[in-house]
Design an enzyme around this catalytic site. Structure first.
Site, PDB file in Angstrom:
ATOM      1  N   SER A   1       0.850  -1.197   0.000  1.00 31.54           N
ATOM      2  CA  SER A   1       0.000   0.000   0.000  1.00 31.54           C
ATOM      3  C   SER A   1       0.878   1.237   0.000  1.00 31.54           C
ATOM      4  O   SER A   1       2.000   1.195   0.531  1.00 31.54           O
ATOM      5  CB  SER A   1      -0.876   0.009   1.259  1.00 31.54           C
ATOM      6  OG  SER A   1      -1.498   1.273   1.427  1.00 31.54           O
TER       7      SER A   1
ATOM      8  N   TYR B   1      -0.835  -0.169  10.327  1.00 29.76           N
ATOM      9  CA  TYR B   1      -1.031  -0.738   8.976  1.00 29.76           C
ATOM     10  C   TYR B   1       0.103  -0.268   8.060  1.00 29.76           C
ATOM     11  O   TYR B   1       0.689  -1.065   7.320  1.00 29.76           O
ATOM     12  CB  TYR B   1      -2.398  -0.280   8.467  1.00 29.76           C
ATOM     13  CG  TYR B   1      -2.728  -0.619   7.038  1.00 29.76           C
ATOM     14  CD1 TYR B   1      -3.126  -1.905   6.684  1.00 29.76           C
ATOM     15  CD2 TYR B   1      -2.672   0.355   6.042  1.00 29.76           C
ATOM     16  CE1 TYR B   1      -3.460  -2.210   5.373  1.00 29.76           C
ATOM     17  CE2 TYR B   1      -3.002   0.071   4.728  1.00 29.76           C
ATOM     18  CZ  TYR B   1      -3.394  -1.214   4.396  1.00 29.76           C
ATOM     19  OH  TYR B   1      -3.732  -1.515   3.094  1.00 29.76           O
TER      20      TYR B   1
ATOM     21  N   LYS C   1       2.901  -2.422   5.993  1.00 23.44           N
ATOM     22  CA  LYS C   1       3.013  -2.359   4.534  1.00 23.44           C
ATOM     23  C   LYS C   1       4.417  -1.926   4.108  1.00 23.44           C
ATOM     24  O   LYS C   1       4.915  -2.337   3.059  1.00 23.44           O
ATOM     25  CB  LYS C   1       1.935  -1.427   3.969  1.00 23.44           C
ATOM     26  CG  LYS C   1       0.507  -1.962   4.149  1.00 23.44           C
ATOM     27  CD  LYS C   1       0.313  -3.267   3.396  1.00 23.44           C
ATOM     28  CE  LYS C   1      -1.111  -3.758   3.385  1.00 23.44           C
ATOM     29  NZ  LYS C   1      -1.313  -4.951   2.559  1.00 23.44           N
TER      30      LYS C   1
HETATM   31  N1  LIG Z   1      -8.699  -0.811  -1.105  1.00 28.42           N
HETATM   32  C1  LIG Z   1      -7.685   0.030  -0.934  1.00 28.42           C
HETATM   33  O1  LIG Z   1      -7.853   1.255  -0.950  1.00 28.42           O
HETATM   34  C2  LIG Z   1      -6.294  -0.518  -0.749  1.00 28.42           C
HETATM   35  C3  LIG Z   1      -5.225   0.372  -0.877  1.00 28.42           C
HETATM   36  C4  LIG Z   1      -3.932  -0.083  -0.724  1.00 28.42           C
HETATM   37  C5  LIG Z   1      -3.710  -1.428  -0.457  1.00 28.42           C
HETATM   38  N2  LIG Z   1      -4.762  -2.288  -0.333  1.00 28.42           N
HETATM   39  C6  LIG Z   1      -4.458  -3.683  -0.068  1.00 28.42           C
HETATM   40  O2  LIG Z   1      -5.087  -4.490  -1.026  1.00 28.42           O
HETATM   41  C7  LIG Z   1      -5.281  -5.794  -0.488  1.00 28.42           C
HETATM   42  C8  LIG Z   1      -6.685  -6.267  -0.774  1.00 28.42           C
HETATM   43  O3  LIG Z   1      -7.587  -5.360  -0.205  1.00 28.42           O
HETATM   44  P1  LIG Z   1      -8.991  -5.014  -0.894  1.00 28.42           P
HETATM   45  O4  LIG Z   1      -9.120  -3.537  -0.806  1.00 28.42           O
HETATM   46  O5  LIG Z   1      -9.142  -5.680  -2.186  1.00 28.42           O
HETATM   47  O6  LIG Z   1      -9.975  -5.648   0.214  1.00 28.42           O
HETATM   48  P2  LIG Z   1     -11.401  -6.387   0.108  1.00 28.42           P
HETATM   49  O7  LIG Z   1     -12.137  -5.976  -1.118  1.00 28.42           O
HETATM   50  O8  LIG Z   1     -12.033  -6.168   1.424  1.00 28.42           O
HETATM   51  O9  LIG Z   1     -10.991  -7.913  -0.065  1.00 28.42           O
HETATM   52  C9  LIG Z   1     -10.263  -8.555   0.927  1.00 28.42           C
HETATM   53  C10 LIG Z   1     -10.085 -10.010   0.539  1.00 28.42           C
HETATM   54  O10 LIG Z   1      -9.254 -10.656   1.516  1.00 28.42           O
HETATM   55  C11 LIG Z   1      -9.976 -11.733   2.105  1.00 28.42           C
HETATM   56  N3  LIG Z   1      -9.519 -11.848   3.499  1.00 28.42           N
HETATM   57  C12 LIG Z   1      -9.702 -10.988   4.511  1.00 28.42           C
HETATM   58  N4  LIG Z   1      -9.096 -11.434   5.631  1.00 28.42           N
HETATM   59  C13 LIG Z   1      -8.511 -12.611   5.296  1.00 28.42           C
HETATM   60  C14 LIG Z   1      -7.737 -13.567   6.006  1.00 28.42           C
HETATM   61  N5  LIG Z   1      -7.441 -13.421   7.298  1.00 28.42           N
HETATM   62  N6  LIG Z   1      -7.291 -14.662   5.341  1.00 28.42           N
HETATM   63  C15 LIG Z   1      -7.574 -14.841   4.038  1.00 28.42           C
HETATM   64  N7  LIG Z   1      -8.301 -13.966   3.298  1.00 28.42           N
HETATM   65  C16 LIG Z   1      -8.763 -12.870   3.932  1.00 28.42           C
HETATM   66  C17 LIG Z   1     -11.445 -11.406   1.901  1.00 28.42           C
HETATM   67  O11 LIG Z   1     -12.285 -12.529   1.831  1.00 28.42           O
HETATM   68  P3  LIG Z   1     -12.906 -13.304   3.123  1.00 28.42           P
HETATM   69  O12 LIG Z   1     -13.666 -12.292   3.907  1.00 28.42           O
HETATM   70  O13 LIG Z   1     -13.764 -14.389   2.531  1.00 28.42           O
HETATM   71  O14 LIG Z   1     -11.741 -13.883   3.851  1.00 28.42           O
HETATM   72  C18 LIG Z   1     -11.387 -10.769   0.525  1.00 28.42           C
HETATM   73  O15 LIG Z   1     -11.286 -11.766  -0.480  1.00 28.42           O
HETATM   74  C19 LIG Z   1      -4.899  -5.693   0.984  1.00 28.42           C
HETATM   75  O16 LIG Z   1      -3.582  -6.170   1.164  1.00 28.42           O
HETATM   76  C20 LIG Z   1      -4.947  -4.207   1.267  1.00 28.42           C
HETATM   77  O17 LIG Z   1      -4.096  -3.841   2.323  1.00 28.42           O
HETATM   78  C21 LIG Z   1      -6.040  -1.868  -0.477  1.00 28.42           C
END
Ligand SMILES: NC(=O)c1ccc[n+]([C@@H]2O[C@H](COP(=O)([O-])OP(=O)(O)OC[C@H]3O[C@@H](n4cnc5c(N)ncnc54)[C@H](OP(=O)(O)O)[C@@H]3O)[C@@H](O)[C@H]2O)c1
Length: 254
Positions: A146, A159, A163
């Site tokens: 991130s 967090y 990261k």
């Molecule tokens: N969205 C943003 O703005 C943003 C920005 C920078 C970085 N990121 C990074 O992008 C990545 C994905 O985030 P996202 O925004 O796509 O989130 P999301 O839409 O909420 O999806 C999260 C995914 O991870 C799974 N998950 C959650 N906890 C888990 C665990 N303990 N073990 C295995 N799977 C788990 C969830 O499914 P289940 O609930 O079925 O487990 C879901 O498939 C993360 O590393 C986050 O830090 C996101």
């Protein structure tokens, strides 16, 4: 000439691929020919993603895994190798953030959970998966980090620490495994419209401020991150390792 973006016959695991960024990465890898393992804690949500991939002619298997449980991580890697005979691509995408507020107020429990799930689980995944890649002559690991790891914040500090550690994890593993042709890189997304970041983009004032600060004047969507993962996985990225690809609409350079 073969496409430098093709992933034919490659085997890929994407953690947290039932929705959001992970889902986009797994769908793009499958569209480029990879056999993919869709994984998250909830099997039914993964099954819906896998069914969509199969409907388009792809090869997808569901293996539920909570990345914070070592036994489940071991089963994910072993199950993939058993199912497909090996492993070429690992995307460490799942992460957690149970705390929103200043570092001064964080509990030991929340801090430990963030470090364990966002750093140690990625190390487990890599240590278990990379030897299988090396045995096949190489592979690619992508850690979804991130821009929170690049800058300071008053509300997402732990967090951000986790990261930032992912960048260092990628650099160190890139050095350790480069001689075996295994590459390890990070993607650092900015704000992307997913459930994970809902609290940020649903708040009208926060969203308006972020859009105004961002050269592209908007936040991202998952399908602007998925193709980066698929690119880093494949031959077009064969000389890239230990790096961080920032995809944030320009907010960190403005
Ligand atoms: N969205 C943003 O703005 C943003 C920005 C920078 C970085 N990121 C990074 O992008 C990545 C994905 O985030 P996202 O925004 O796509 O989130 P999301 O839409 O909420 O999806 C999260 C995914 O991870 C799974 N998950 C959650 N906890 C888990 C665990 N303990 N073990 C295995 N799977 C788990 C969830 O499914 P289940 O609930 O079925 O487990 C879901 O498939 C993360 O590393 C986050 O830090 C996101």
């Amino acid at each position: 000439m073969a496409s430098p973006f093709g992933l034919d016959n490659k085997v890929a695991i994407v953690t947290g691929s039932s929705r959001g960024i992970g889902r986009s990465i797994v769908e793009h890898c499958a569209a480029l020919g990879a056999k993919v393992v869709v994984s998250s804690r909830k099997a039914d949500a993964c099954e819906a993603v896998a069914a969509g991939i199969r409907q388009k002619g792809g090869d997808a298997t569901v293996m539920p895994c909570n990345i914070s449980r070592r036994g489940e991580v071991e089963a994910l890697i072993a199950g993939t190798v058993k199912q497909y005979g090996g492993l070429d691509i690992l995307v460490c995408n799942a992460a957690v953030n149970p705390y929103y507020g200043p570092l001064g107020g964080i509990s030991d429990e929340a801090f430990d959970k963030i470090m364990a799930s966002n750093i140690k689980s990625n190390l487990w995944l890599c240590n278990l998966a990379i030897p299988h890649m090396a045995a096949r002559g190489g592979g690619s690991v992508i850690i979804v980090s991130s821009i929170g790891g690049l800058r300071g914040t008053t509300v997402l500090g732990a967090y951000g620490i986790s990261k930032a550690a992912d960048f260092a994890l990628a650099r160190n593993l890139a050095c350790e495994w480069g001689p075996k042709n295994v590459r390890v890189n990070c993607i650092a997304p900015g704000l992307v419209k997913t459930d994970f970041a809902r609290a940020l983009w649903e708040d009208g004032a926060v969203l308006a401020r972020r859009e105004a600060e961002t050269p592209l004047r908007r936040i991202g969507v998952p399908d602007e991150i998925g193709p980066i993962g698929a690119f880093l996985a494949g031959p077009g990225a064969s000389f890239i390792t230990g790096q961080v690809i920032v995809a944030d609409g320009g907010v960190t350079i403005a």
